[in-house]
Write an enzyme that holds these catalytic residues in place. Structure first.
Site, mmCIF file in Angstrom:
data_model
loop_
_atom_site.group_PDB
_atom_site.id
_atom_site.type_symbol
_atom_site.label_atom_id
_atom_site.label_comp_id
_atom_site.label_asym_id
_atom_site.label_seq_id
_atom_site.Cartn_x
_atom_site.Cartn_y
_atom_site.Cartn_z
ATOM 1 N N CYS A 44 114.500 14.122 98.408
ATOM 2 C CA CYS A 44 115.404 15.120 97.832
ATOM 3 C C CYS A 44 114.590 16.324 97.375
ATOM 4 C CB CYS A 44 116.178 14.530 96.657
ATOM 5 S SG CYS A 44 117.087 15.785 95.740
ATOM 6 N N GLU A 97 140.228 65.506 80.399
ATOM 7 C CA GLU A 97 141.514 66.140 80.104
ATOM 8 C C GLU A 97 142.633 65.100 80.088
ATOM 9 O OE1 GLU A 97 142.071 70.398 81.967
ATOM 10 O OE2 GLU A 97 140.628 69.244 83.132
ATOM 11 N N CYS A 128 114.877 16.344 93.258
ATOM 12 C CA CYS A 128 114.339 15.314 92.358
ATOM 13 C C CYS A 128 113.312 14.404 93.028
ATOM 14 C CB CYS A 128 115.468 14.468 91.776
ATOM 15 S SG CYS A 128 116.221 13.368 92.984
ATOM 16 N N ASP A 183 145.208 42.316 103.624
ATOM 17 C CA ASP A 183 144.977 40.930 103.246
ATOM 18 C C ASP A 183 144.990 40.817 101.720
ATOM 19 O OD1 ASP A 183 144.601 38.294 103.736
ATOM 20 O OD2 ASP A 183 142.439 38.429 103.989
ATOM 21 N N GLU A 240 151.165 49.511 111.606
ATOM 22 C CA GLU A 240 150.411 49.761 110.373
ATOM 23 C C GLU A 240 149.419 48.629 110.160
ATOM 24 O OE1 GLU A 240 154.341 49.605 108.772
ATOM 25 O OE2 GLU A 240 153.781 48.056 107.332
ATOM 26 N N CYS A 261 121.097 12.469 98.708
ATOM 27 C CA CYS A 261 120.058 12.055 97.770
ATOM 28 C C CYS A 261 120.638 10.901 96.962
ATOM 29 C CB CYS A 261 119.723 13.222 96.837
ATOM 30 S SG CYS A 261 118.936 12.710 95.311
ATOM 31 N N TYR A 266 155.276 48.513 102.113
ATOM 32 C CA TYR A 266 155.607 48.522 103.537
ATOM 33 C C TYR A 266 156.998 48.000 103.868
ATOM 34 C CZ TYR A 266 153.908 43.798 102.638
ATOM 35 O OH TYR A 266 153.698 42.568 102.088
ATOM 36 N N LYS A 282 146.649 39.625 114.935
ATOM 37 C CA LYS A 282 145.486 39.265 114.114
ATOM 38 C C LYS A 282 144.197 39.734 114.773
ATOM 39 C CE LYS A 282 147.117 36.904 110.576
ATOM 40 N NZ LYS A 282 146.545 35.661 110.212
ATOM 41 N N CYS A 307 119.344 12.818 89.651
ATOM 42 C CA CYS A 307 118.881 14.050 90.295
ATOM 43 C C CYS A 307 119.471 15.253 89.553
ATOM 44 C CB CYS A 307 119.335 14.051 91.747
ATOM 45 S SG CYS A 307 119.076 15.612 92.587
ATOM 46 N N LYS A 358 147.590 45.398 108.573
ATOM 47 C CA LYS A 358 148.033 44.243 107.798
ATOM 48 C C LYS A 358 147.023 44.071 106.667
ATOM 49 C CE LYS A 358 149.591 39.493 108.287
ATOM 50 N NZ LYS A 358 148.860 38.825 107.235
#
Ligand code: IVH
Length: 675
Positions: A410, A38, A413, A120, A116, A428, A228, A316, A433, A118
């Site tokens: 390694c 709709e 290689c 990120d 409230e 290495c 905020y 925090k 490589c 925080k």
């Protein structure tokens, strides 16, 4: 243009109003009252009418998308600075905050606070004039941000217009744009498939999405908003944060999912606890809780300390932790050949993100923590998605756990591996490589380097395995036909990659130096080099001494650069790149020169009491190429004097040295006076 019939105008107005309402029901309240079909039908109808009658209202939902891509973002000055927050890591620190507030206000009674989550994400300011969204800007340095209006409009939860009855003449509303964890997962999985670098956390993903010059890309990322705070406002007044948030809600803005107003710090701490408990179920990343003095009058009385208000505090949360098992440890080979042990984990959810890998950094770390294959471990994710192993739960050992020894060869290689002198990394030494070569190519093409979009991990792997690109030089020898023969490419994607390669040919010295992947030379060191040396040619056959002369360049870095620019094969590669059409400009050079030279060759001595600590003033002088000395001699050019200057002043006078005040020094620094 003909005036449109009243009937059509009314119909358009109604459609806009209704669609905006349904948008609000869907994106802000998460409670739609009509079906998607709709909605789409009405939207298409509106778009048709708008096109046919050339009549588009500023708050029409069709204005959310379709703006053309920009070349760059314009700068925006914030009418009131966007501040940051002081942090607390324990409840006691929150109590200390309350003590400071009371002391400052000389108040014995309990303070009313709001609490409230925080979010990120990244802070945004929305400016509404006469109720219509006029501009949206990033926080930037707090004083000046970037105009991201087109991108912000694509966020459906952002009202394009404030409900008429509630609209003031002008208001700046602040909030956090964020990406929820599910969307973050989806986007990273897509990027992995495309071989593009992954976002480290939802915050970077949100920031990267907002800083897109092409709004159609932002539109595809599902971003959210939580409002905020308030900046400048005209024609409306609020008594408190609580009143303001309630107004926002009425005006259909999205507000924090939890916000409570309480009296007294202990009750506020209870709300912090509540938010922390619920945090793991939040669909978004919350890295803490924000506590604010509720009354705006008290906020005003408390004021600002440097860049942080005295009336607010961010508590925090500790990192997300979880317990899981190390199924396997593998050795991964990087661009420089460094071999890193990586733990493959039994997938575990850490605060909304599933993690299945964790870097173990190096073998010293494995030894120190005594980490073995099969161990049950505590893993932690602090904001970033890359988790680390905190500790082994030794009680859970069965005896079947296995040690993971550094490889003798390694793993990619088969070349010899070496331990760097004094270092902890195994490397290495195989020049060819496959892992290193591919990493070098990928690094060369990466965003901060030559910025070739479309040359991510997966495509590099493909082009390498086909023998088409085995060195970054080969990138410029690619032909579109080569790509069209490959399974991952079609006409458009092949053309896009060819265009991106062509575009990368015009680059800056900073980017170019970084792209070469010289050991120890990151983005910052590249910039320092570009500031000092105007062209690439100046670096050929350079000696380490010339580089250790640059501030912040250590001996290791200098040796590495000298080694690189004295290697005949490398110089050959650079020549070949130039022959393939790479053009390097160096905008970083001039700027530095002007500033640096201002005080070059001048020696300053500081004496007496000055408005700032002596070491800070000395740093200012040295930053502009001057030299700061502790004692007056014939070599001294200027004596900067403050209050109570003593023997140095006498000596300078007797030597006939120029004596200046702090203000005169500032004028010199700013280039207002000629030395
Ligand atoms: S208040 C002076 N409230 O945190 C008031 N900020 O560390 C400053 N943030 O730049 C903002 N959620 O980007 C406030 N509920 C919240 C927030 C919040 C996230 C961010 C914001 C700010 C940063 C400061």
């Amino acid at each position: 243009m003909n005036k449109i019939p009243d009937r059509i105008e009314k119909e358009i107005q109604k459609l806009v109003k209704d669609l905006n309402y349904h948008c609000y029901r869907y994106y802000v309240l998460d409670a739609p009252v009509i079906s998607d079909e709709e909605y789409d039908k009405s939207y298409r109808h509106l778009k048709e009418l708008e096109e046919r009658h050339h009549y588009v209202l500023p708050d029409s939902p069709t204005q959310r998308v379709g703006a053309p891509a920009l070349d760059k973002f314009e700068k925006v000055q914030h009418t009131e600075p966007m501040l940051s927050l002081d942090n607390a890591f324990s409840h006691d620190e929150v109590r200390e905050f309350d003590q400071r507030v009371k002391k400052f206000l000389k108040s014995a009674s309990e303070i009313e606070y709001t609490v409230e989550p925080k979010y990120d994400g990244l802070a945004i300011e929305l400016t509404y004039r006469n109720g219509v969204l006029y501009k949206a800007s990033t926080r930037g340095d707090g004083y000046e941000g970037e105009d991201v209006t087109q991108n912000i409009k694509t966020i459906r939860a952002v009202p394009l217009k404030i409900e008429e009855a509630a609209a003031p003449d002008e208001i700046d509303i602040r909030g956090e744009v964020y990406m929820d964890l599910r969307e973050f997962d989806v986007i990273n999985r897509e990027r992995e498939k495309l071989g593009e670098p992954l976002f480290a956390n939802p915050r970077n993903a949100a920031a990267g999405s907002i800083r897109q010059l092409d709004p159609s890309i932002t539109a595809r990322r599902k971003l959210h908003l939580a409002c905020y705070g308030m900046g400048h406002a005209r024609g409306i007044k609020f008594e408190s944060q609580w009143e303001f948030i309630n107004w926002l809600e009425k005006a259909r803005f999205p507000v924090p999912s939890i916000i409570k107003s309480v009296k007294g710090i202990e009750k506020a701490i209870n709300v912090i606890r509540e938010i922390e408990e619920k945090r793991k179920d939040f669909p978004f990343e919350a890295d803490g809780a924000v506590i604010k003095v509720n009354s705006f009058e008290l906020q005003k009385g408390l004021g600002i300390k440097t860049r942080e208000p005295r009336w607010a505090l961010a508590y925090k949360f500790p990192a997300h932790q979880g317990i899981t098992k190390i199924n396997e440890i593998i050795a991964s080979v990087g661009r420089t050949g460094a071999i890193t042990p990586v733990a493959l984990l039994e997938p575990v959810r850490l605060g909304g993100v599933t993690v299945s890998r964790s870097t173990l950094h190096n073998w010293d770390e494995i030894e120190r923590k005594d980490i073995r294959i099969g161990d049950t471990v505590v893993v932690e994710r602090a904001g970033d998605v890359i988790p680390h192993v905190v500790a082994v739960i030794k009680e859970k050992r069965t005896g079947d756990e296995k040690h993971f020894k550094p490889p003798v060869k390694c793993p990619v290689c088969g070349s010899v591996v070496e331990k760097e002198e004094g270092g902890v990394a195994w490397r290495c030494i195989g020049l060819n490589c496959a892992a290193q070569v591919q990493e070098r190519i990928r690094h060369y093409a990466s965003r901060a380097a030559m910025d070739i979009e479309g040359l991510g991990e997966k495509n590099v792997e493909l082009l390498y395995s086909q023998g088409l690109v085995t060195h970054f030089l080969d990138i410029y020898k690619l032909k579109k036909e080569d790509l069209l023969n490959l399974p991952r490419f079609a006409e458009k994607s092949a053309q896009n990659l060819m265009d991106a390669i062509e575009k990368s040919k015009h680059t800056t010295l900073t980017r170019f130096l970084y792209s070469l992947g010289i050991l120890h030379i990151g983005e910052y060191a590249s910039k320092l080099l570009a500031r000092k040396f105007n062209s690439l040619d100046e670096l050929y056959h350079i000696t380490p001494e010339k580089i250790t002369g640059i501030k912040q360049m250590g001996e290791k870095t200098a040796a590495s650069i000298a080694r690189f620019f004295n290697d005949p094969e490398n110089l050959q590669t650079l020549k070949a790149l130039k022959a393939l059409g790479i053009e390097i400009t160096n905008p970083d050079f001039k700027k530095e020169l002007e500033e640096k030279r201002r005080l070059e060759g001048l020696t300053f001595v500081i004496t007496g009491t000055l408005p700032h600590p002596r070491n800070e003033i000395e740093a200012l002088i040295e930053n502009m190429g001057g030299h700061a000395s502790g004692s007056v001699s014939k070599k001294t050019d200027y004596l900067v004097t403050g209050e109570n200057a003593g023997s140095k002043l006498q000596k300078a006078k007797s030597l006939g040295i120029k004596i200046i005040s702090y203000e005169e020094l500032l004028a010199l620094l700013e280039g207002k006076e000629n030395a």
